[in-house]
Design a protein around this motif. Structure first.
Motif, PDB file in Angstrom:
ATOM      1  N   LEU A  12     -50.839  18.305  36.198  1.00 45.16           N
ATOM      2  CA  LEU A  12     -52.095  19.717  35.780  1.00 45.16           C
ATOM      3  C   LEU A  12     -52.538  19.752  34.495  1.00 45.16           C
ATOM      4  N   THR A  13     -52.050  18.645  32.938  1.00 46.55           N
ATOM      5  CA  THR A  13     -52.200  18.852  31.970  1.00 46.55           C
ATOM      6  C   THR A  13     -53.114  16.902  31.562  1.00 46.55           C
ATOM      7  N   SER A  14     -52.761  16.459  33.155  1.00 45.35           N
ATOM      8  CA  SER A  14     -53.801  15.285  33.054  1.00 45.35           C
ATOM      9  C   SER A  14     -54.928  15.517  33.899  1.00 45.35           C
ATOM     10  N   ALA A  15     -54.685  16.250  35.273  1.00 38.58           N
ATOM     11  CA  ALA A  15     -56.294  15.992  35.671  1.00 38.58           C
ATOM     12  C   ALA A  15     -56.816  17.463  35.273  1.00 38.58           C
ATOM     13  N   PHE A  16     -56.734  18.027  34.640  1.00 41.19           N
ATOM     14  CA  PHE A  16     -57.426  19.644  34.382  1.00 41.19           C
ATOM     15  C   PHE A  16     -57.528  19.575  32.749  1.00 41.19           C
ATOM     16  N   GLY A  17     -56.772  18.599  31.770  1.00 42.83           N
ATOM     17  CA  GLY A  17     -55.914  19.126  30.172  1.00 42.83           C
ATOM     18  C   GLY A  17     -55.876  20.945  30.000  1.00 42.83           C
ATOM     19  N   THR A  18     -54.857  21.406  31.218  1.00 45.58           N
ATOM     20  CA  THR A  18     -54.569  22.161  30.685  1.00 45.58           C
ATOM     21  C   THR A  18     -53.962  22.987  29.362  1.00 45.58           C
ATOM     22  N   PRO A  19     -54.250  24.297  28.663  1.00 45.25           N
ATOM     23  CA  PRO A  19     -53.217  24.187  27.561  1.00 45.25           C
ATOM     24  C   PRO A  19     -52.102  24.684  28.012  1.00 45.25           C
ATOM     25  N   PHE A  20     -51.081  24.545  26.780  1.00 45.52           N
ATOM     26  CA  PHE A  20     -49.632  25.017  27.370  1.00 45.52           C
ATOM     27  C   PHE A  20     -49.128  24.228  27.889  1.00 45.52           C
ATOM     28  N   ALA A  21     -49.590  23.398  29.168  1.00 44.00           N
ATOM     29  CA  ALA A  21     -48.543  22.893  29.536  1.00 44.00           C
ATOM     30  C   ALA A  21     -47.857  21.786  29.294  1.00 44.00           C
ATOM     31  N   PRO A  22     -48.283  21.277  28.175  1.00 45.50           N
ATOM     32  CA  PRO A  22     -47.362  20.294  27.428  1.00 45.50           C
ATOM     33  C   PRO A  22     -46.546  20.293  26.855  1.00 45.50           C
ATOM     34  N   MET A  23     -46.419  22.110  25.724  1.00 44.14           N
ATOM     35  CA  MET A  23     -45.485  21.938  25.256  1.00 44.14           C
ATOM     36  C   MET A  23     -44.110  23.148  25.870  1.00 44.14           C
ATOM     37  N   ILE A  24     -45.094  23.456  27.311  1.00 46.74           N
ATOM     38  CA  ILE A  24     -44.239  24.093  28.486  1.00 46.74           C
ATOM     39  C   ILE A  24     -43.329  23.097  28.759  1.00 46.74           C
ATOM     40  N   SER A  25     -43.522  22.029  29.406  1.00 44.86           N
ATOM     41  CA  SER A  25     -43.213  21.569  30.907  1.00 44.86           C
ATOM     42  C   SER A  25     -41.841  20.354  29.321  1.00 44.86           C
ATOM     43  N   VAL A  26     -42.269  20.508  27.944  1.00 56.28           N
ATOM     44  CA  VAL A  26     -41.062  19.285  27.099  1.00 56.28           C
ATOM     45  C   VAL A  26     -40.241  20.617  26.967  1.00 56.28           C
ATOM     46  N   THR A  27     -40.292  21.642  26.914  1.00 54.14           N
ATOM     47  CA  THR A  27     -38.892  23.037  26.146  1.00 54.14           C
ATOM     48  C   THR A  27     -38.252  22.708  27.579  1.00 54.14           C
ATOM     49  N   THR A  28     -39.448  23.107  28.163  1.00 51.53           N
ATOM     50  CA  THR A  28     -38.398  23.717  29.537  1.00 51.53           C
ATOM     51  C   THR A  28     -36.936  22.240  29.596  1.00 51.53           C
ATOM     52  N   ALA A  29     -37.842  20.643  29.748  1.00 49.13           N
ATOM     53  CA  ALA A  29     -36.774  19.862  29.947  1.00 49.13           C
ATOM     54  C   ALA A  29     -35.852  19.706  28.694  1.00 49.13           C
TER      55      ALA A  29
ATOM     56  N   GLY B 168     -34.336  22.676  41.008  1.00 55.81           N
ATOM     57  CA  GLY B 168     -35.849  23.977  41.302  1.00 55.81           C
ATOM     58  C   GLY B 168     -36.566  23.448  40.195  1.00 55.81           C
ATOM     59  N   LEU B 169     -35.995  23.486  38.864  1.00 60.39           N
ATOM     60  CA  LEU B 169     -36.745  23.437  36.956  1.00 60.39           C
ATOM     61  C   LEU B 169     -37.689  21.922  37.241  1.00 60.39           C
ATOM     62  N   THR B 170     -37.029  20.928  37.217  1.00 57.57           N
ATOM     63  CA  THR B 170     -37.119  19.226  37.523  1.00 57.57           C
ATOM     64  C   THR B 170     -38.063  19.194  38.241  1.00 57.57           C
ATOM     65  N   PRO B 171     -39.018  19.812  39.039  1.00 56.96           N
ATOM     66  CA  PRO B 171     -40.184  19.392  39.528  1.00 56.96           C
ATOM     67  C   PRO B 171     -41.538  19.925  39.198  1.00 56.96           C
ATOM     68  N   VAL B 172     -40.921  21.110  38.285  1.00 59.32           N
ATOM     69  CA  VAL B 172     -42.237  22.078  37.416  1.00 59.32           C
ATOM     70  C   VAL B 172     -42.611  20.706  36.454  1.00 59.32           C
ATOM     71  N   ILE B 173     -41.651  20.285  36.316  1.00 57.57           N
ATOM     72  CA  ILE B 173     -42.110  19.662  34.507  1.00 57.57           C
ATOM     73  C   ILE B 173     -43.018  18.726  35.371  1.00 57.57           C
ATOM     74  N   SER B 174     -43.047  18.078  36.333  1.00 58.62           N
ATOM     75  CA  SER B 174     -43.850  17.042  36.566  1.00 58.62           C
ATOM     76  C   SER B 174     -45.270  17.685  37.152  1.00 58.62           C
ATOM     77  N   LEU B 175     -44.865  18.835  37.739  1.00 54.14           N
ATOM     78  CA  LEU B 175     -46.229  19.151  38.107  1.00 54.14           C
ATOM     79  C   LEU B 175     -46.766  20.211  37.317  1.00 54.14           C
ATOM     80  N   LEU B 176     -46.990  20.230  35.577  1.00 53.01           N
ATOM     81  CA  LEU B 176     -46.871  20.553  34.325  1.00 53.01           C
ATOM     82  C   LEU B 176     -48.029  19.615  33.901  1.00 53.01           C
TER      83      LEU B 176
END
Length: 140
Positions: free
Chosen positions: A29-46, A18-26
């Motif tokens: 989001l980062t590449s499309a919108f420059g969403t803050p915090f998403a890179p840190m959340i995705s790296v930590t989740t991985a 369930g968590l693996t797809p979230v990393i891709s989605l985050l």
């Protein structure tokens, strides 16, 4: 007859799947919108995903934390998708997500601590065995 995986292992696989797809989605989001915090959340989740498999101590607690993380991450993704301006959130929401990022880092530290405890115990046990073997050899 193949051995049945224990219930905890099944829960780990369920939460990881369930968590693996979230990393891709985050990342999207980062590449499309420059969403803050998403890179840190995705790296930590991985990192949490890879770390939870090797935990020996407090495994039940770690799995429960990951299951709660799963729910929270999908809620955050939903906030970004459902926002009035896609990919953009009000400052107060970004502040809450920033606090969530701090919390996920604390969870990561806890999970790492569960791994380190096992590593340290193994290290001391190995040292004790070496000392005992050397002592035993010395008595001969």
């Amino acid at each position: 007859m193949p051995r049945r995986p224990p219930a905890l292992e099944i829960r780990i696989e369920n939460v990881v799947s369930g968590l693996t797809p979230v990393i891709s989605l985050l990342k999207e989001l980062t590449s499309a919108f420059g969403t803050p915090f998403a890179p840190m959340i995705s790296v930590t989740t991985a990192s949490l995903i890879s770390g939870v498999r090797t935990i020996k101590k407090n495994k039940e607690d770690c799995i429960r934390l990951l299951e709660d993380l799963h729910v929270a991450l999908y809620a955050i993704l939903d906030l970004f998708i459902q926002s009035e301006t896609p990919g953009s959130l009000p400052p107060i929401m970004l502040d809450h997500i920033g606090k969530f990022t701090e919390t996920i880092h604390k969870i990561h530290t806890f999970v790492e601590g569960q791994q380190e405890g096992s590593k340290m115990k193994s290290f001391f046990r190995h040292s004790e065995m070496n000392t005992f073997t050397a002592f035993k050899g010395h008595l001969r």
